[in-house]
Enzyme design. Sequence first.
Site, mmCIF file in Angstrom:
data_model
loop_
_atom_site.group_PDB
_atom_site.id
_atom_site.type_symbol
_atom_site.label_atom_id
_atom_site.label_comp_id
_atom_site.label_asym_id
_atom_site.label_seq_id
_atom_site.Cartn_x
_atom_site.Cartn_y
_atom_site.Cartn_z
ATOM 1 C CE LYS A 1 -4.093 -0.205 0.213
ATOM 2 N NZ LYS A 1 -5.262 -0.507 -0.707
ATOM 3 C CB SER B 1 -4.011 -10.472 2.598
ATOM 4 O OG SER B 1 -2.943 -9.567 2.575
HETATM 5 C C1 LIG Z 1 -2.342 -6.725 3.850
HETATM 6 C C2 LIG Z 1 -3.401 -6.283 2.994
HETATM 7 N N1 LIG Z 1 -3.577 -7.365 1.758
HETATM 8 C C3 LIG Z 1 -4.503 -6.934 1.001
HETATM 9 C C4 LIG Z 1 -5.011 -5.663 0.726
HETATM 10 C C5 LIG Z 1 -5.894 -5.289 -0.324
HETATM 11 O O1 LIG Z 1 -5.590 -4.538 -1.425
HETATM 12 P P1 LIG Z 1 -6.471 -3.761 -2.265
HETATM 13 O O2 LIG Z 1 -6.821 -2.336 -1.395
HETATM 14 O O3 LIG Z 1 -5.472 -3.039 -3.187
HETATM 15 O O4 LIG Z 1 -7.495 -4.379 -2.883
HETATM 16 C C6 LIG Z 1 -4.594 -4.527 1.804
HETATM 17 C C7 LIG Z 1 -5.471 -3.407 1.680
HETATM 18 O O5 LIG Z 1 -5.099 -2.559 2.547
HETATM 19 C C8 LIG Z 1 -3.861 -5.116 2.748
HETATM 20 O O6 LIG Z 1 -3.401 -4.138 3.544
#
Ligand SMILES: Cc1ncc(COP(=O)(O)O)c(C=O)c1O
Length: 321
Positions: A48, A282
């Site tokens: 991010k 994630s």
């Molecule tokens: C750890 C993590 N994984 C996945 C995501 C998802 O990414 P996106 O907002 O680009 O879909 C985020 C978003 O903040 C995140 O902090």
Amino acid sequence: MNRSTHILSSVSEAIGDTPLVGLDRIGEGLDGRILAKLEMLNPGFSKKDRPALQIIDEAEKNGSLKPGQTVVELTSGNMGTGLAIVCGNRGYPFVAVMSKGNSPERARMMSALGAEVILVDQTENASQGQVSGEDLARVEAVAKRVAAERSAFRADQFSLEGNFRAHYLHTGPELWSQSGGAITAFCDFVGSGGNYAGVARYFKEQNKDIQCYVVEPEGAAALAGQAVTRPDHPIQGGGYAMEQLKFLRGLPVDGYVQVSGKEATDAARRLAREEGIFSGFSSGANLAAACKLLSGPLSGHTICIMICDSGLKYLSTDLWS
Ligand SMILES: Cc1ncc(COP(=O)(O)O)c(C=O)c1O
């Protein structure tokens, strides 16, 4: 020794250009290959940082952000960390609004980087570590109010195009050139959808047959059109069970894949033990989804995934206990 000098003018310039690694130990026995983009090596230890930089760059250019103006954004911790870094480098006070459901090391890190952190209570009966769409709606309400009270610039990751463009202009092209154009598939756990949308759009422009899949938590797969039965899950940063996301509108999605909290956890642990890649839930969700796809509809493909953030952000959770 004749070493050429290359000194960056601030750490913000160190955002991006992360390595791409073949997960060939985990991938042994799978029909296909998984390539992992190590986004936890960004200065804020997450992907991010990219949208944070792009949104601030674009707002400076189009005049919506004035010198010294306060910046406000809601965050699961990672967007806020990126914004704390970029705003700190450029002299903008930054206020991060985050749910108490996200891990506390994120709030500490943002404060250390000079941000003011406002923590928002979760809904009744919610569990720490599990942030639902309802929790996020509460955070959004507070972010809106604070932005209005302080005449701040809202670095809105769910609507500002800079989020999408960070990945369309940088992450996608990096993946394509690092792989020598070998990528044939992509899957991504979705929060704002900026990462999925930017990379998928870029890939489809290179070759419309590249298969792009949206990853969601089991029981919260609203984008796939499934009933939301379990909005609470441990996969922080996304899976908010929103039926629509601005960045996904009009974008081809080749398929949807669901992973459980346990599958994401097990995969993150495998990444650490078998590949030496220390990440979070994630990233584990992305790996678990890629393994499912290679064992099913995408067998034989070269699939790329994001390693979204660092495992250090989860030391207080049961991911590593
Ligand atoms: C750890 C993590 N994984 C996945 C995501 C998802 O990414 P996106 O907002 O680009 O879909 C985020 C978003 O903040 C995140 O902090």
